[in-house]
Design a protein around this motif. Structure first.
Motif, PDB file in Angstrom:
ATOM      1  N   MET A   1       5.112 -26.618  43.859  1.00 50.31           N
ATOM      2  CA  MET A   1       4.777 -26.953  45.245  1.00 50.31           C
ATOM      3  C   MET A   1       5.948 -26.550  46.009  1.00 50.31           C
ATOM      4  O   MET A   1       5.706 -26.123  47.137  1.00 50.31           O
ATOM      5  CB  MET A   1       4.344 -28.307  45.360  1.00 50.31           C
ATOM      6  N   TYR A   2       7.368 -26.996  45.742  1.00 53.21           N
ATOM      7  CA  TYR A   2       8.340 -26.705  46.668  1.00 53.21           C
ATOM      8  C   TYR A   2       8.842 -25.303  46.488  1.00 53.21           C
ATOM      9  O   TYR A   2       9.293 -24.775  47.572  1.00 53.21           O
ATOM     10  CB  TYR A   2       9.552 -27.493  45.960  1.00 53.21           C
ATOM     11  N   SER A   3       8.733 -24.494  45.557  1.00 55.92           N
ATOM     12  CA  SER A   3       8.659 -22.967  45.846  1.00 55.92           C
ATOM     13  C   SER A   3       7.671 -22.574  46.580  1.00 55.92           C
ATOM     14  O   SER A   3       8.203 -21.678  47.704  1.00 55.92           O
ATOM     15  CB  SER A   3       8.629 -22.576  44.452  1.00 55.92           C
ATOM     16  N   THR A   4       6.478 -22.958  46.674  1.00 52.24           N
ATOM     17  CA  THR A   4       5.272 -22.498  47.601  1.00 52.24           C
ATOM     18  C   THR A   4       5.971 -22.805  48.964  1.00 52.24           C
ATOM     19  O   THR A   4       5.959 -21.748  50.042  1.00 52.24           O
ATOM     20  CB  THR A   4       3.993 -22.906  47.286  1.00 52.24           C
ATOM     21  N   PHE A   5       6.215 -23.879  49.280  1.00 55.35           N
ATOM     22  CA  PHE A   5       6.594 -24.497  50.319  1.00 55.35           C
ATOM     23  C   PHE A   5       7.972 -23.732  51.050  1.00 55.35           C
ATOM     24  O   PHE A   5       7.816 -22.879  52.327  1.00 55.35           O
ATOM     25  CB  PHE A   5       7.102 -25.958  50.564  1.00 55.35           C
ATOM     26  N   THR A   6       8.869 -23.462  50.241  1.00 56.94           N
ATOM     27  CA  THR A   6      10.094 -22.788  50.830  1.00 56.94           C
ATOM     28  C   THR A   6       9.779 -21.259  50.996  1.00 56.94           C
ATOM     29  O   THR A   6      10.253 -20.788  52.141  1.00 56.94           O
ATOM     30  CB  THR A   6      11.222 -22.770  49.506  1.00 56.94           C
ATOM     31  N   LEU A   7       8.911 -20.678  50.303  1.00 52.14           N
ATOM     32  CA  LEU A   7       8.492 -19.196  50.352  1.00 52.14           C
ATOM     33  C   LEU A   7       7.686 -19.225  51.889  1.00 52.14           C
ATOM     34  O   LEU A   7       7.580 -18.147  52.484  1.00 52.14           O
ATOM     35  CB  LEU A   7       7.693 -18.631  49.433  1.00 52.14           C
ATOM     36  N   GLY A   8       6.896 -20.242  52.126  1.00 57.41           N
ATOM     37  CA  GLY A   8       6.076 -20.146  53.208  1.00 57.41           C
ATOM     38  C   GLY A   8       6.733 -20.384  54.674  1.00 57.41           C
ATOM     39  O   GLY A   8       6.699 -19.747  55.583  1.00 57.41           O
ATOM     40  N   VAL A   9       7.879 -21.167  54.420  1.00 63.07           N
ATOM     41  CA  VAL A   9       8.729 -21.424  55.438  1.00 63.07           C
ATOM     42  C   VAL A   9       9.576 -20.428  55.804  1.00 63.07           C
ATOM     43  O   VAL A   9       9.710 -20.026  56.955  1.00 63.07           O
ATOM     44  CB  VAL A   9       9.674 -22.650  55.468  1.00 63.07           C
ATOM     45  N   LEU A  10       9.942 -19.647  54.972  1.00 66.13           N
ATOM     46  CA  LEU A  10      10.691 -18.178  55.183  1.00 66.13           C
ATOM     47  C   LEU A  10       9.693 -17.263  55.648  1.00 66.13           C
ATOM     48  O   LEU A  10       9.942 -16.427  56.595  1.00 66.13           O
ATOM     49  CB  LEU A  10      10.962 -17.455  53.582  1.00 66.13           C
ATOM     50  N   GLY A  11       8.211 -17.423  55.216  1.00 65.76           N
ATOM     51  CA  GLY A  11       7.326 -16.279  55.584  1.00 65.76           C
ATOM     52  C   GLY A  11       7.171 -16.680  57.504  1.00 65.76           C
ATOM     53  O   GLY A  11       7.128 -15.750  58.272  1.00 65.76           O
ATOM     54  N   TRP A  12       7.164 -18.068  57.671  1.00 65.37           N
ATOM     55  CA  TRP A  12       7.176 -18.416  59.088  1.00 65.37           C
ATOM     56  C   TRP A  12       8.388 -18.014  60.103  1.00 65.37           C
ATOM     57  O   TRP A  12       8.091 -17.583  60.907  1.00 65.37           O
ATOM     58  CB  TRP A  12       7.096 -19.874  59.416  1.00 65.37           C
ATOM     59  N   LEU A  13       9.316 -18.056  59.215  1.00 70.32           N
ATOM     60  CA  LEU A  13      10.678 -17.509  59.870  1.00 70.32           C
ATOM     61  C   LEU A  13      10.547 -16.118  60.286  1.00 70.32           C
ATOM     62  O   LEU A  13      10.965 -15.676  61.464  1.00 70.32           O
ATOM     63  CB  LEU A  13      11.975 -17.894  59.099  1.00 70.32           C
ATOM     64  N   VAL A  14      10.289 -15.171  59.415  1.00 73.81           N
ATOM     65  CA  VAL A  14      10.180 -13.709  59.518  1.00 73.81           C
ATOM     66  C   VAL A  14       9.022 -13.370  60.650  1.00 73.81           C
ATOM     67  O   VAL A  14       9.382 -12.641  61.471  1.00 73.81           O
ATOM     68  CB  VAL A  14       9.694 -13.184  58.252  1.00 73.81           C
ATOM     69  N   TYR A  15       7.999 -14.259  60.633  1.00 73.57           N
ATOM     70  CA  TYR A  15       6.717 -14.185  61.486  1.00 73.57           C
ATOM     71  C   TYR A  15       7.308 -14.429  62.922  1.00 73.57           C
ATOM     72  O   TYR A  15       7.140 -13.763  63.750  1.00 73.57           O
ATOM     73  CB  TYR A  15       5.646 -15.253  61.138  1.00 73.57           C
ATOM     74  N   GLY A  16       8.028 -15.285  62.863  1.00 79.26           N
ATOM     75  CA  GLY A  16       8.794 -15.987  64.371  1.00 79.26           C
ATOM     76  C   GLY A  16       9.789 -14.865  64.746  1.00 79.26           C
ATOM     77  O   GLY A  16       9.788 -14.565  65.998  1.00 79.26           O
ATOM     78  N   PHE A  17      10.655 -13.973  63.820  1.00 78.66           N
ATOM     79  CA  PHE A  17      11.438 -13.086  64.214  1.00 78.66           C
ATOM     80  C   PHE A  17      10.491 -12.002  64.958  1.00 78.66           C
ATOM     81  O   PHE A  17      11.025 -11.318  65.813  1.00 78.66           O
ATOM     82  CB  PHE A  17      12.294 -12.422  63.132  1.00 78.66           C
ATOM     83  N   PHE A  18       9.542 -11.509  64.379  1.00 80.80           N
ATOM     84  CA  PHE A  18       8.503 -10.410  64.595  1.00 80.80           C
ATOM     85  C   PHE A  18       8.052 -10.825  66.115  1.00 80.80           C
ATOM     86  O   PHE A  18       7.779  -9.879  66.872  1.00 80.80           O
ATOM     87  CB  PHE A  18       7.533  -9.996  63.709  1.00 80.80           C
TER      88      PHE A  18
ATOM     89  N   TYR B   1      -1.439  -6.340  64.311  1.00 80.70           N
ATOM     90  CA  TYR B   1      -2.543  -6.774  63.162  1.00 80.70           C
ATOM     91  C   TYR B   1      -1.544  -7.065  61.704  1.00 80.70           C
ATOM     92  O   TYR B   1      -1.797  -8.204  61.118  1.00 80.70           O
ATOM     93  CB  TYR B   1      -3.398  -5.459  62.871  1.00 80.70           C
ATOM     94  N   GLU B   2      -0.394  -6.282  61.495  1.00 76.05           N
ATOM     95  CA  GLU B   2       0.353  -6.815  60.254  1.00 76.05           C
ATOM     96  C   GLU B   2       1.155  -7.757  60.480  1.00 76.05           C
ATOM     97  O   GLU B   2       1.295  -8.715  59.540  1.00 76.05           O
ATOM     98  CB  GLU B   2       1.240  -5.532  60.159  1.00 76.05           C
ATOM     99  N   ILE B   3       1.682  -8.258  61.803  1.00 75.16           N
ATOM    100  CA  ILE B   3       2.334  -9.367  61.870  1.00 75.16           C
ATOM    101  C   ILE B   3       1.609 -10.758  61.844  1.00 75.16           C
ATOM    102  O   ILE B   3       1.824 -11.546  61.353  1.00 75.16           O
ATOM    103  CB  ILE B   3       3.102  -9.330  63.514  1.00 75.16           C
ATOM    104  N   GLU B   4       0.290 -10.802  62.371  1.00 74.44           N
ATOM    105  CA  GLU B   4      -0.692 -11.535  62.113  1.00 74.44           C
ATOM    106  C   GLU B   4      -0.817 -11.849  60.584  1.00 74.44           C
ATOM    107  O   GLU B   4      -1.023 -12.966  60.305  1.00 74.44           O
ATOM    108  CB  GLU B   4      -2.052 -11.300  62.991  1.00 74.44           C
ATOM    109  N   ILE B   5      -1.191 -10.803  59.839  1.00 71.46           N
ATOM    110  CA  ILE B   5      -1.318 -11.163  58.444  1.00 71.46           C
ATOM    111  C   ILE B   5      -0.159 -11.731  57.819  1.00 71.46           C
ATOM    112  O   ILE B   5      -0.415 -12.516  57.077  1.00 71.46           O
ATOM    113  CB  ILE B   5      -1.397  -9.622  57.799  1.00 71.46           C
ATOM    114  N   LEU B   6       1.085 -11.385  58.410  1.00 68.99           N
ATOM    115  CA  LEU B   6       2.199 -11.948  57.793  1.00 68.99           C
ATOM    116  C   LEU B   6       1.999 -13.394  57.999  1.00 68.99           C
ATOM    117  O   LEU B   6       2.375 -14.468  57.278  1.00 68.99           O
ATOM    118  CB  LEU B   6       3.434 -11.317  58.300  1.00 68.99           C
TER     119      LEU B   6
END
Lengths: 94, 94
Positions: free
Chosen positions: B43-60, A6-11
């Motif tokens: 907007m670019y900070s938001t994008f970069t933070l979002g891509v970092l979030g996707w990367l962490v999501y991908g690791f999990f 659930y937490e991973i999905e939120i992330l």
């Protein structure tokens, strides 16, 4: 660090929200003004096809984060690509 | 339609390649010219933070497609954001 599913999905949703938000102002501006002179047709077609690919990938993975994020982006990207195609085909360049 | 896990992964890589390719020309132009006047810092900070979030999501998720695609994009986006920050802090606007 261990997170629950659930937490991973939120992330994932936070990441998806951030990347979608960063795309919105440009998309809204283009949709409002119908001005696509600054967009490259080949690059935008590639992007739209890629987003469609991610959406199909999300369906096969049954991953809601990927499905929802890419549905929103695909809707906006397709709209913008339609304007670009219309402008390219039917309007003379300034 | 039923695809094997391997075929689904290939589909993901095709999608990732397309969206990354569509980002490349803009990224290369910005990195080469160091001209970030046309980019919005927020907007670019938001994008970069979002891509970092996707990367962490991908690791999990242990999803290689998401990890590889977002690693490449994060590298380029961070480089561009660094130029933007440098230009914003140390150069006067024209």
């Amino acid at each position: 660090m261990i997170l629950s599913d659930y937490e991973i999905e939120i992330l994932g949703y936070i990441a998806a929200t951030l990347t979608t938000i960063s795309f919105l102002p440009q998309a809204i501006l283009t949709i409002r003004t119908r001005d696509t002179d600054g967009l490259s047709l080949s690059m935008y077609s590639t992007f739209t096809l890629g987003v469609l690919g991610w959406l199909v990938y999300g369906f096969f993975l049954k991953n809601n984060v990927i499905i929802i994020a890419n549905s929103i982006t695909l809707f906006l990207a397709t709209l913008i690509l339609s304007f670009k195609l219309y402008n390219t085909l039917f309007k003379s360049k300034k």
